[in-house]
Structures are given as structure tokens and as C-alpha cells.
Design a protein around this motif. Structure first.
Motif, PDB file in Angstrom:
ATOM      1  N   LEU A 271      49.154 -42.022 -11.441  1.00 37.67           N
ATOM      2  CA  LEU A 271      48.906 -40.700 -10.846  1.00 37.67           C
ATOM      3  C   LEU A 271      49.368 -40.665  -9.392  1.00 37.67           C
ATOM      4  O   LEU A 271      49.908 -39.667  -8.919  1.00 37.67           O
TER       5      LEU A 271
ATOM      6  N   ASN B 230      42.151 -32.366 -16.765  1.00 39.73           N
ATOM      7  CA  ASN B 230      41.453 -33.580 -17.181  1.00 39.73           C
ATOM      8  C   ASN B 230      40.445 -33.243 -18.279  1.00 39.73           C
ATOM      9  O   ASN B 230      39.424 -32.649 -18.025  1.00 39.73           O
TER      10      ASN B 230
ATOM     11  N   ASN C   6      35.969 -36.450 -16.319  1.00 38.39           N
ATOM     12  CA  ASN C   6      35.104 -37.150 -15.387  1.00 38.39           C
ATOM     13  C   ASN C   6      35.020 -36.207 -14.189  1.00 38.39           C
ATOM     14  O   ASN C   6      36.068 -35.881 -13.630  1.00 38.39           O
TER      15      ASN C   6
ATOM     16  N   SER D 120      42.108 -48.359 -19.899  1.00 32.47           N
ATOM     17  CA  SER D 120      40.853 -48.720 -19.234  1.00 32.47           C
ATOM     18  C   SER D 120      39.622 -48.303 -20.023  1.00 32.47           C
ATOM     19  O   SER D 120      38.736 -49.105 -20.277  1.00 32.47           O
TER      20      SER D 120
ATOM     21  N   VAL E  29      45.930 -51.191 -16.998  1.00 30.69           N
ATOM     22  CA  VAL E  29      47.069 -50.700 -17.778  1.00 30.69           C
ATOM     23  C   VAL E  29      47.003 -49.179 -17.893  1.00 30.69           C
ATOM     24  O   VAL E  29      46.057 -48.635 -18.469  1.00 30.69           O
TER      25      VAL E  29
HETATM   26  C1  PLP Z   1      39.598 -39.121 -14.898  1.00 28.71           C
HETATM   27  C2  PLP Z   1      40.120 -40.471 -14.566  1.00 28.71           C
HETATM   28  N1  PLP Z   1      41.444 -40.638 -14.457  1.00 28.71           N
HETATM   29  C3  PLP Z   1      41.975 -41.836 -14.150  1.00 28.71           C
HETATM   30  C4  PLP Z   1      41.172 -42.928 -13.933  1.00 28.71           C
HETATM   31  C5  PLP Z   1      41.830 -44.232 -13.542  1.00 28.71           C
HETATM   32  O1  PLP Z   1      41.846 -45.136 -14.581  1.00 28.71           O
HETATM   33  P1  PLP Z   1      42.596 -46.520 -14.467  1.00 28.71           P
HETATM   34  O2  PLP Z   1      41.556 -47.569 -14.649  1.00 28.71           O
HETATM   35  O3  PLP Z   1      43.583 -46.529 -15.613  1.00 28.71           O
HETATM   36  O4  PLP Z   1      43.288 -46.615 -13.169  1.00 28.71           O
HETATM   37  C6  PLP Z   1      39.788 -42.810 -14.021  1.00 28.71           C
HETATM   38  C7  PLP Z   1      38.909 -43.949 -13.731  1.00 28.71           C
HETATM   39  O5  PLP Z   1      37.757 -43.839 -13.425  1.00 28.71           O
HETATM   40  C8  PLP Z   1      39.246 -41.544 -14.357  1.00 28.71           C
HETATM   41  O6  PLP Z   1      37.920 -41.358 -14.463  1.00 28.71           O
END
Ligand code: PLP
Length: 398
Positions: A108, A176, A180, A241, A251
Motif C-alpha cells: 500500500l 476496505n 478494520n 497475514s 507477505v
Molecule cells: C485493513 C488492513 N490492511 C492492511 C494491513 C496490513 O497487513 P500486512 O500484515 O499484510 O502488512 C492490515 C493489518 O493490520 C489491515 O488491518
């Protein structure tokens, strides 16, 4: 006279450190002092990475897969991602349209750098994952927040508000789902409304689908599946993840237009270079297993959600709506704050709950939604029951 220290980057000085990481660290420090902490601030599954995945990494290490790999991912891994996107999401991406990197976070970050020019606006619906705004700022852009809808469970994103937030400077929107911090998911009706509007714009659409496997009531559908005409502006982001319990392996990947993927790959070639090849081998296996890998664990998550939700629904001073995905409940504590004898906000409440009740809940302020607390139920049932009793005690003492 000693020369002055040169200035720091004004752009990066505007970036704030991650508040969720800070709270988690405080909770862990208390636990280290021997205090029993009910930690609901965790952003990762509590299940171990499946043994078969670990075994693949060990075998790859022993086979000498320990050197640099190609930037953006090796051919086998990119093919495995391409097959997954076809098989599970009904999406056609050639391996050349995919880049693998060090977690969805790095992916991102690089997407932001690849797409944003100074002063460009990026729309971020509230409540949002903490890193989106700072990633936009780090790239020189301006985050434009959509206010949180009154009832995010019923309406995770207000398309009318989105239309109003659009300006001539808007270049992108971040989506999203499952989300989260709210655990909300875009349903087919919202996807249609959103997609129909986005077809009238010329924005990049960055769709973070990292919680795709944590969908409890209806399957996750990518907006691109319903609106293939968005393909030339659509960038899908995902990773292992959450869905494969592999947070520490780092990853992530994205799939999108070739020109964007080239920039993301080029950036990676100058930053982290590549995923470690032995991790890629394990990830190739994990991605091939798809949602079957953690099916049982996702069932456990759903049971925990139902347990936590049931308890919260009976708790005075809070309002909760049913989240359909991820592993979070976004608790509306505004009723309790309104009734409090002394005025308190959610930042102070979160601190107080940690120090006095030993429960860690992230204040909604971190996600652009003061008045809420985020509860992660990536923990066992005893923690949920014990911790929520303490939350009730903490709120009634306000
Ligand atoms: C909505 C969202 N996007 C991306 C990520 C990042 O995940 P990564 O562990 O693959 O960097 C998270 C991690 O908390 C998340 O909650």
C-alpha cells in the motif's frame, strides 16, 4: 560555532506513529510486569501459522533458497496468486499484473508513492485502518475523510457523502471490506451503488481485501468482479497475514494495471528488493490452499464474534451492531460517555480501562471515529468473557 543540524523532511514530519502499535506495546509492558491483561488490541489471528506452511519454509531454507529473489515476486509465486484470484475471486490477472511484497502495508505504501502527486486528494471512508492517512501524507497527498455513517453496520459507506467529498483534486479512493476497525462488509447493494458511481469518475480505486477469508455471514465479493469495466483503474490489495495466520512472515501482494504494477515493482527494487525466497515458497503453498487452510479457525472466530456480541448487547452504556467480517467489533460507547459523572473522551477512557481494569481496547479516535472502542476478538473465549466483565465494571464506574 557548530553548524546547525539540517532540517528533517517536512512531509515525513506530518506522519504520525501507529497508535494501535503503541497501545499494544503498553498492554504487553503491563503483562510483562506480571499483570493479567485482557488484550483486545491485537490486530492478528492468535492461531499459529499452519505447520505445513512452516515445513515448506524449513525445506526451502535447507534447499538453499536464501539469496535475493526477483523484485516483485518469483514466477511461481506470481502464478499461484494469479490462479488464486481466478479460482476464488473470479478475476483475471496475468502474473505480470501482480506484485508481491513485504506485507500489504509495504504494498500500500508503494502504491501511494506510485499514484499520488503533491497535493492530490485521496478519499478515505471513516472509520479507516490507521495507516491509510499517513501513507497518503508520506506520498505527498492529502487524505480526505468521509464521515462515518450513523449506523456503519447497516451502511458501511455513504455514497452520497462520497459524491460530496469529490473535488477536482481527487485522484483515488481507498476501499476496505471486510473492514478494520468496524468489521463491516459491503453488501451487493452497496457494491452496486458504489461501482455505478465509481464508473463515472476517473479515480484510482485501491481495494484492500486483506480480511477476505474472515467473512462470516456472506462471502466476500470484490467490487472488480461486479464491475470489470473498472479494471484499468482498480488495484486489488491482499496478503497472507490475516487469512493464513502469517502476520510475521510479511507477505502481501497487489494486482492491477501493468503500468502501476511496474512502478510498484520498481520502488520495491530500491527499497526491500524482494520477499525472501524461502518465505515465497511457503507462501506459494499457503496461497494454493486458499481458504481451506484456516477454515476451522475461521469457524472459531465466528463463535467468538457471537459470544462477544451477545455479551456486549446486554451491556449498559454501549451500542453494538453485528459486524460481518474481520475480527473486530466497533463498540459505540457514546451512551456511557454521556452518562459519565466526569467528562471523559475515548482516548482517556482507553487509557483508564487499561490502567484500572487491565483491558486494552483501541480508542476509535485512531480510526477517525471518536466515541468508539475497537475490540479485537482474536483471543480465547475466557479472555472475552473475563475482559467484557471488566469493561462493564469500568463503564459503570464512570
Ligand atoms: C485493513 C488492513 N490492511 C492492511 C494491513 C496490513 O497487513 P500486512 O500484515 O499484510 O502488512 C492490515 C493489518 O493490520 C489491515 O488491518
Amino acid at each position: 560555532m557548530k553548524p546547525a543540524v539540517p532540517p528533517l523532511s517536512r512531509r515525513i514530519l506530518r506522519v504520525k506513529s501507529s497508535p494501535t502499535v503503541a497501545l499494544n506495546a503498553k498492554a504487553k509492558a503491563l503483562a510483562k510486569e506480571g499483570v493479567k491483561v485482557y488484550n483486545f488490541a491485537v490486530g492478528e489471528p492468535d492461531f499459529p501459522t499452519p505447520k505445513a506452511v512452516v515445513d515448506k519454509a524449513i525445506a526451502a531454507l535447507q534447499a538453499g533458497r536464501t539469496k535475493y529473489g526477483p523484485a516483485g515476486g518469483g514466477a511461481e509465486f506470481l502464478q499461484a496468486i494469479s490462479s488464486k484470484l481466478k479460482r476464488e475471486n473470479g478475476l483475471d490477472f496475468a502474473p505480470s499484473q501482480i506484485v508481491a511484497g513485504i506485507g500489504a502495508k509495504e504494498i500500500l505504501f508503494h502504491i501511494g508513492l506510485a499514484l499520488i502527486n503533491d497535493g492530490d486528494e485521496v478519499i478515505i471512508p471513516s472509520p479507516y485502518w490507521v495507516s491509510y492517512p499517513d501513507q497518503v501524507v508520506a506520498a505527498g497527498g492529502v487524505p480526505v475523510f468521509l464521515p462515518m455513517p450513523e449506523d456503519p453496520a447497516a451502511q458501511p459507506l455513504d455514497v452520497n457523502a462520497l459524491k460530496q467529498a469529490a473535488t477536482a483534486k481527487t485522484v483515488a479512493i481507498v476501499l476496505n471490506s471486510p473492514s478494520n476497525p468496524a468489521g463491516t462488509m459491503y453488501d451487493e447493494r452497496l457494491l452496486h451503488e458504489l461501482g455505478t458511481f465509481l464508473c463515472t469518475t476517473n479515480w484510482w480505486i485501491i481495494s484492500d481485501e486483506i480480511y477476505e477469508y474472515m467473512a462470516f455471514d456472506h462471502p466476500h465479493v470484490s467490487l472488480l468482479k461486479l464491475f470489470p469495466q473498472l479494471a484499468e483503474r482498480f488495484i486489488l490489495v491482499n496478503g497472507l497475514s490475516k487469512g493464513a495466520a502469517m502476520t510475521g512472515w510479511r507477505v502481501g501482494y497487489c494486482a492491477g494495471p501493468t503500468a502501476v504494477m511496474k512502478l510498484v515493482r520498481d520502488l520495491q527494487s530500491h527499497s526491500s528488493t524482494c520477499l525472501p525466497p524461502f518465505i515465497e515458497d511457503a507462501a506459494t503453498y499457503a496461497i494454493g490452499q486458499g481458504n481451506a487452510l484456516l477454515k476451522h479457525e475461521v469457524g472459531i472466530m465466528k463463535t467468538r464474534r457471537d459470544l462477544a456480541l451477545g455479551l456486549l448487547k446486554q451491556m449498559p452504556g454501549v451500542k453494538v451492531a453485528q459486524p460481518h467480517g474481520a475480527f473486530y467489533i466497533f463498540i459505540d460507547v457514546r451512551p456511557a460517555l454521556r452518562q459519565a459523572k466526569t467528562k471523559i473522551d475515548t482516548m482517556a477512557l482507553s487509557e483508564k480501562l487499561l490502567l484500572e481494569q487491565h483491558i486494552a481496547l483501541v480508542p476509535g479516535d485512531a480510526f477517525g471515529a471518536p466515541g468508539f472502542l475497537r475490540l479485537s476478538y482474536a483471543c480465547d473465549e475466557a479472555t472475552i468473557t473475563g475482559g467484557l466483565q471488566r469493561l462493564a465494571a469500568g463503564l459503570s464506574a464512570l
